[in-house]
Design a protein around this motif. Sequence first.
Motif, PDB file in Angstrom:
ATOM      1  N   ILE A 246       0.872  -1.180   0.000  1.00  0.00           N
ATOM      2  CA  ILE A 246       0.000   0.000   0.000  1.00  0.00           C
ATOM      3  C   ILE A 246       0.908   1.227   0.000  1.00  0.00           C
ATOM      4  O   ILE A 246       1.774   1.372   0.881  1.00  0.00           O
ATOM      5  CB  ILE A 246      -0.923   0.021   1.234  1.00  0.00           C
ATOM      6  CG1 ILE A 246      -1.724  -1.285   1.313  1.00  0.00           C
ATOM      7  CG2 ILE A 246      -1.872   1.208   1.184  1.00  0.00           C
ATOM      8  CD1 ILE A 246      -2.570  -1.408   2.574  1.00  0.00           C
TER       9      ILE A 246
ATOM     10  N   GLY B 167      -1.984   5.804  -0.639  1.00  0.00           N
ATOM     11  CA  GLY B 167      -3.067   4.880  -0.365  1.00  0.00           C
ATOM     12  C   GLY B 167      -3.451   4.875   1.104  1.00  0.00           C
ATOM     13  O   GLY B 167      -4.647   4.842   1.448  1.00  0.00           O
TER      14      GLY B 167
ATOM     15  N   TYR C 244     -13.281   3.623   1.379  1.00  0.00           N
ATOM     16  CA  TYR C 244     -12.131   3.104   0.642  1.00  0.00           C
ATOM     17  C   TYR C 244     -11.322   2.141   1.523  1.00  0.00           C
ATOM     18  O   TYR C 244     -10.829   1.120   1.050  1.00  0.00           O
ATOM     19  CB  TYR C 244     -11.248   4.261   0.177  1.00  0.00           C
ATOM     20  CG  TYR C 244     -10.057   3.828  -0.652  1.00  0.00           C
ATOM     21  CD1 TYR C 244     -10.233   3.177  -1.877  1.00  0.00           C
ATOM     22  CD2 TYR C 244      -8.761   4.046  -0.211  1.00  0.00           C
ATOM     23  CE1 TYR C 244      -9.152   2.770  -2.632  1.00  0.00           C
ATOM     24  CE2 TYR C 244      -7.669   3.644  -0.959  1.00  0.00           C
ATOM     25  CZ  TYR C 244      -7.872   3.000  -2.167  1.00  0.00           C
ATOM     26  OH  TYR C 244      -6.801   2.584  -2.910  1.00  0.00           O
TER      27      TYR C 244
ATOM     28  N   VAL D  35     -10.456  -1.760   0.559  1.00  0.00           N
ATOM     29  CA  VAL D  35      -9.097  -2.310   0.535  1.00  0.00           C
ATOM     30  C   VAL D  35      -8.979  -3.512   1.466  1.00  0.00           C
ATOM     31  O   VAL D  35      -8.443  -4.562   1.080  1.00  0.00           O
ATOM     32  CB  VAL D  35      -8.068  -1.221   0.928  1.00  0.00           C
ATOM     33  CG1 VAL D  35      -6.680  -1.837   1.103  1.00  0.00           C
ATOM     34  CG2 VAL D  35      -8.021  -0.134  -0.126  1.00  0.00           C
TER      35      VAL D  35
ATOM     36  N   PHE E 185      -2.016  -1.322  -3.828  1.00  0.00           N
ATOM     37  CA  PHE E 185      -3.099  -0.375  -3.605  1.00  0.00           C
ATOM     38  C   PHE E 185      -2.525   1.041  -3.612  1.00  0.00           C
ATOM     39  O   PHE E 185      -1.531   1.333  -2.936  1.00  0.00           O
ATOM     40  CB  PHE E 185      -3.796  -0.639  -2.267  1.00  0.00           C
ATOM     41  CG  PHE E 185      -4.455  -1.973  -2.201  1.00  0.00           C
ATOM     42  CD1 PHE E 185      -5.752  -2.152  -2.658  1.00  0.00           C
ATOM     43  CD2 PHE E 185      -3.781  -3.070  -1.668  1.00  0.00           C
ATOM     44  CE1 PHE E 185      -6.368  -3.391  -2.591  1.00  0.00           C
ATOM     45  CE2 PHE E 185      -4.386  -4.314  -1.594  1.00  0.00           C
ATOM     46  CZ  PHE E 185      -5.679  -4.469  -2.066  1.00  0.00           C
ATOM     47  N   GLY E 186      -3.187   1.906  -4.352  1.00  0.00           N
ATOM     48  CA  GLY E 186      -2.797   3.312  -4.395  1.00  0.00           C
ATOM     49  C   GLY E 186      -3.849   4.170  -3.724  1.00  0.00           C
ATOM     50  O   GLY E 186      -4.572   3.741  -2.833  1.00  0.00           O
ATOM     51  N   ALA E 187      -3.968   5.416  -4.194  1.00  0.00           N
ATOM     52  CA  ALA E 187      -4.888   6.364  -3.577  1.00  0.00           C
ATOM     53  C   ALA E 187      -6.321   6.161  -4.039  1.00  0.00           C
ATOM     54  O   ALA E 187      -7.251   6.634  -3.389  1.00  0.00           O
ATOM     55  CB  ALA E 187      -4.443   7.792  -3.863  1.00  0.00           C
TER      56      ALA E 187
ATOM     57  N   TYR F 287      -5.445   0.219  -8.240  1.00  0.00           N
ATOM     58  CA  TYR F 287      -5.184  -1.138  -7.737  1.00  0.00           C
ATOM     59  C   TYR F 287      -4.668  -2.050  -8.850  1.00  0.00           C
ATOM     60  O   TYR F 287      -5.151  -2.011  -9.981  1.00  0.00           O
ATOM     61  CB  TYR F 287      -6.456  -1.729  -7.147  1.00  0.00           C
ATOM     62  CG  TYR F 287      -6.362  -3.226  -6.912  1.00  0.00           C
ATOM     63  CD1 TYR F 287      -5.633  -3.742  -5.843  1.00  0.00           C
ATOM     64  CD2 TYR F 287      -6.982  -4.118  -7.789  1.00  0.00           C
ATOM     65  CE1 TYR F 287      -5.541  -5.100  -5.635  1.00  0.00           C
ATOM     66  CE2 TYR F 287      -6.887  -5.487  -7.588  1.00  0.00           C
ATOM     67  CZ  TYR F 287      -6.161  -5.970  -6.509  1.00  0.00           C
ATOM     68  OH  TYR F 287      -6.057  -7.329  -6.314  1.00  0.00           O
TER      69      TYR F 287
END
Length: 253
Positions: free
Chosen positions: A88, A92, A102, A106, A132-134, A139
């Motif tokens: 992450i 994220g 969110y 996740v 996983f990003g922001a 993703y």
Amino acid sequence: MAAEESSEEKKQVVTAVEAAENEKQAITSLKNPDGQKAASVWGESTAGQEAKSPCDMSLEEYMHYIYGIISELSRKNYSRGNSVFIYISEEGFRAMQESPEYEAWVMENIRQAYHYCGSRGGHDGYHSAHFFGATKEEYQGQSWHSGCSKCEQERRRERKLRQKKKLEALLKKRRERKLLEQQRLAKLRLEKAFYKKLLAKRRLDHERLEKGYREDAYARKKLEEGYREESLARREAASAFRMYQAIAKYNEQ
């Protein structure tokens, strides 16, 4: 070209996984401001401190909190030979901390990944990596099987085949032993019936022999009685003849 792209993707995956592991180790070594160890994997309070909500945590505390939950999921769904890699980004983590929706998305994806890995069984050689990003669009997920899984499957197949052969040999030996036991019991029954008939025949012969002995003894007794009666009659006849002679001599005088 396809092989080169696949090789590049694997290199990127390995690099990202190593970065995630390094970041995880760095975060788990962090301590809280009081110099004590950070809260437990579920965010519970340490001695004398109250649990913080994710919104009130600093970014480092929140990252430690999330990695604690991931560690617990990894422990509960442990499967030897399989693995799950989670990465992450810092953006994220910020997005998860700011958006509970969110964060739930996740964590649900991570939970499903570990659950699927745990349901595969041991020594399957299943691996997956999740980035996983922001946002949800950032993703990326990838899964693969290690090369040793086929060897392990082949070994398991051969082991099952050997166990099956051993079981069949054992069952065959038991059937043969049971057949021999049945034959032995049948032979014993025949021998018992034969000796029973032989004993009955000998008992009958013995009874007949005893009956013959009794009849012979009775005949001898009767014969002896006849001899005694005949001897007595002879003695009486001789005595009467002597008396007659005496009377005759007396009359002649």
